[in-house]
Write a protein that holds these residues in place. Structure first.
Motif, PDB file in Angstrom:
ATOM      1  N   PRO A 148      -2.579 -18.308   6.596  1.00  0.00           N
ATOM      2  CA  PRO A 148      -1.698 -18.546   5.443  1.00  0.00           C
ATOM      3  C   PRO A 148      -1.040 -17.253   4.957  1.00  0.00           C
ATOM      4  O   PRO A 148      -1.696 -16.210   4.883  1.00  0.00           O
ATOM      5  N   GLY A 149       0.241 -17.327   4.676  1.00  0.00           N
ATOM      6  CA  GLY A 149       0.950 -16.187   4.111  1.00  0.00           C
ATOM      7  C   GLY A 149       1.396 -15.146   5.116  1.00  0.00           C
ATOM      8  O   GLY A 149       2.070 -14.191   4.751  1.00  0.00           O
ATOM      9  N   TYR A 150       1.036 -15.323   6.400  1.00  0.00           N
ATOM     10  CA  TYR A 150       1.424 -14.322   7.405  1.00  0.00           C
ATOM     11  C   TYR A 150       2.907 -14.478   7.738  1.00  0.00           C
ATOM     12  O   TYR A 150       3.393 -15.582   7.951  1.00  0.00           O
ATOM     13  N   LYS A 151       3.623 -13.344   7.760  1.00  0.00           N
ATOM     14  CA  LYS A 151       5.050 -13.378   8.100  1.00  0.00           C
ATOM     15  C   LYS A 151       5.232 -12.853   9.522  1.00  0.00           C
ATOM     16  O   LYS A 151       4.700 -11.786   9.858  1.00  0.00           O
ATOM     17  N   ALA A 152       5.973 -13.601  10.321  1.00  0.00           N
ATOM     18  CA  ALA A 152       6.220 -13.194  11.706  1.00  0.00           C
ATOM     19  C   ALA A 152       6.945 -11.856  11.743  1.00  0.00           C
ATOM     20  O   ALA A 152       7.819 -11.594  10.919  1.00  0.00           O
ATOM     21  N   ARG A 153       6.571 -10.997  12.688  1.00  0.00           N
ATOM     22  CA  ARG A 153       7.190  -9.688  12.814  1.00  0.00           C
ATOM     23  C   ARG A 153       7.898  -9.579  14.164  1.00  0.00           C
ATOM     24  O   ARG A 153       7.631 -10.358  15.077  1.00  0.00           O
ATOM     25  N   GLU A 154       8.789  -8.615  14.252  1.00  0.00           N
ATOM     26  CA  GLU A 154       9.455  -8.384  15.533  1.00  0.00           C
ATOM     27  C   GLU A 154       9.756  -6.900  15.695  1.00  0.00           C
ATOM     28  O   GLU A 154       9.903  -6.167  14.715  1.00  0.00           O
ATOM     29  N   ALA A 155       9.810  -6.469  16.937  1.00  0.00           N
ATOM     30  CA  ALA A 155      10.249  -5.111  17.260  1.00  0.00           C
ATOM     31  C   ALA A 155      11.600  -5.250  17.935  1.00  0.00           C
ATOM     32  O   ALA A 155      11.724  -5.977  18.903  1.00  0.00           O
ATOM     33  N   VAL A 172      10.618 -10.857  10.613  1.00  0.00           N
ATOM     34  CA  VAL A 172      11.702 -11.662  11.157  1.00  0.00           C
ATOM     35  C   VAL A 172      12.453 -12.299   9.999  1.00  0.00           C
ATOM     36  O   VAL A 172      11.854 -12.860   9.095  1.00  0.00           O
ATOM     37  N   GLU A 173      13.780 -12.163  10.054  1.00  0.00           N
ATOM     38  CA  GLU A 173      14.570 -12.749   8.974  1.00  0.00           C
ATOM     39  C   GLU A 173      15.172 -14.068   9.441  1.00  0.00           C
ATOM     40  O   GLU A 173      15.399 -14.270  10.624  1.00  0.00           O
ATOM     41  N   GLY A 174      15.439 -14.933   8.467  1.00  0.00           N
ATOM     42  CA  GLY A 174      16.162 -16.165   8.762  1.00  0.00           C
ATOM     43  C   GLY A 174      15.331 -17.250   9.391  1.00  0.00           C
ATOM     44  O   GLY A 174      15.865 -18.162  10.009  1.00  0.00           O
ATOM     45  N   VAL A 175      14.006 -17.144   9.298  1.00  0.00           N
ATOM     46  CA  VAL A 175      13.184 -18.261   9.751  1.00  0.00           C
ATOM     47  C   VAL A 175      12.495 -18.869   8.533  1.00  0.00           C
ATOM     48  O   VAL A 175      12.097 -18.156   7.616  1.00  0.00           O
ATOM     49  N   ALA A 176      12.412 -20.182   8.540  1.00  0.00           N
ATOM     50  CA  ALA A 176      11.819 -20.868   7.400  1.00  0.00           C
ATOM     51  C   ALA A 176      10.302 -20.735   7.449  1.00  0.00           C
ATOM     52  O   ALA A 176       9.697 -20.879   8.502  1.00  0.00           O
ATOM     53  N   ALA A 177       9.720 -20.415   6.307  1.00  0.00           N
ATOM     54  CA  ALA A 177       8.267 -20.369   6.230  1.00  0.00           C
ATOM     55  C   ALA A 177       7.738 -21.773   5.986  1.00  0.00           C
ATOM     56  O   ALA A 177       8.407 -22.605   5.376  1.00  0.00           O
ATOM     57  N   ARG A 178       6.554 -22.023   6.488  1.00  0.00           N
ATOM     58  CA  ARG A 178       5.931 -23.311   6.211  1.00  0.00           C
ATOM     59  C   ARG A 178       5.377 -23.306   4.790  1.00  0.00           C
ATOM     60  O   ARG A 178       5.483 -22.313   4.067  1.00  0.00           O
ATOM     61  N   ASN A 205       3.468 -19.205   5.998  1.00  0.00           N
ATOM     62  CA  ASN A 205       3.443 -18.643   7.347  1.00  0.00           C
ATOM     63  C   ASN A 205       4.784 -18.932   8.033  1.00  0.00           C
ATOM     64  O   ASN A 205       5.286 -20.045   7.973  1.00  0.00           O
ATOM     65  N   SER A 206       5.358 -17.930   8.684  1.00  0.00           N
ATOM     66  CA  SER A 206       6.671 -18.141   9.302  1.00  0.00           C
ATOM     67  C   SER A 206       6.643 -17.950  10.817  1.00  0.00           C
ATOM     68  O   SER A 206       7.664 -17.648  11.421  1.00  0.00           O
TER      69      SER A 206
END
Lengths: 133, 142
Positions: A37-44, A83-89, A93-94
């Motif tokens: 819960p609450g984790y935001k997806a990351r990207e490099a 990551v921007e522009g993705v909807a979180a649940r 969590n996204s």
């Protein structure tokens, strides 16, 4: 002039592999936290890494002669960002499963490509060392 | 440099966490009708609390891509009310003939278990890809 032990190419391929590993690490981390819960997806991203290589100003790239400047830099470690522009649940969590699996596969393929090229390069050097045997 | 083994550990921690989720869901389903536990009370539904945890803090300190794993922060009991079922012949029935049943909703547990199984699969796939990458890297030394 290029010779057989052209270090810039080897270094550039090595950096491509390092980047691929970084992307793989981030994707694996996102997958691991698929249900946190609450984790935001990351990207490099490549742009981030390129900025790291060149400094924040675009000047060095223009001043130096083409690819050699990118090839000559020391490391390819880059940070990560959300990551921007993705909807979180609803749990905040996204992470999107398909997106991360694609990123992982792509990074793995990039690594393989660089590894193949690097192996060919090494084979060439070995061939020369062994006097064509 | 972010290490592939750190990514490996992150995926492995997820396997551990998802397996715990499946185990807890299974025990919830198994005890959906258990009206008397060791404390004399009906079984209470259990829930897994997941939290993210960096595998190697060193990479983050250097501002690099770090592997973030997941860990089980705890297993908590669901404090919602027990279901009540009219069953006067049951030895656990109260004076009105109602039995307090565990607050387990079986379909909900099944869905939770499916989600955990899917996440488990995804992480197995990730481990496979990371393993392939490590193998390729080792091939350079041949």
């Amino acid at each position: 002039m290029n010779d057989i032990t052209d270090n810039a190419i080897v270094a550039a391929l090595g950096r491509q592999m390092t980047r691929a590993v970084a992307r793989e690490t981030v994707a694996a981390s996102n997958l691991a936290n698929l249900d946190t819960p609450g984790y935001k997806a990351r990207e490099a991203t490549f742009a981030d890494a390129l900025d790291d290589q060149l400094g924040t100003t675009p000047l060095p790239m223009a001043a130096a002669s083409g690819g050699a400047s990118i090839g000559a830099a020391a490391s390819a470690a880059g940070g990560t960002r959300e990551v921007e522009g993705v909807a979180a649940r609803r749990d905040g969590n996204s992470v999107q499963l398909d997106r991360e699996l694609v990123a992982l596969t792509r990074a793995s393929a990039d690594f393989s490509a660089a590894q193949t090229a690097l192996a060919a390069k090494f084979r060439l050097v070995r061939y020369a060392i062994n006097e064509g045997r | 440099m972010p290490s592939l083994f750190a990514a490996f550990n992150a995926s492995a921690s997820a396997l551990d966490a998802q397996r715990t989720r499946i185990e807890v869901a299974v025990s919830n389903i198994a005890n959906a009708e258990s009206t008397r536990g060791p404390d004399g009370q009906p079984y209470r539904r259990r829930d897994v609390v997941l939290g993210s945890a960096p595998v190697e803090t060193f990479d983050a300190a250097l501002g690099r891509a770090e592997a973030v794993g997941v860990k089980v922060n705890g297993i908590v009991e669901d404090q919602s009310a027990f279901r009540r079922r009219y069953e006067p012949s049951n030895p656990d029935a109260d004076k009105d003939g109602f039995v307090a049943m565990p607050n387990v909703d079986v379909p909900e547990e099944m869905v939770d278990m499916l989600g955990a199984a899917r996440a488990y699969q995804a992480n197995i796939t990730a481990i496979g890809l990371i393993r392939d990458t490590i193998t390729r890297a080792l091939d350079l030394g041949k």
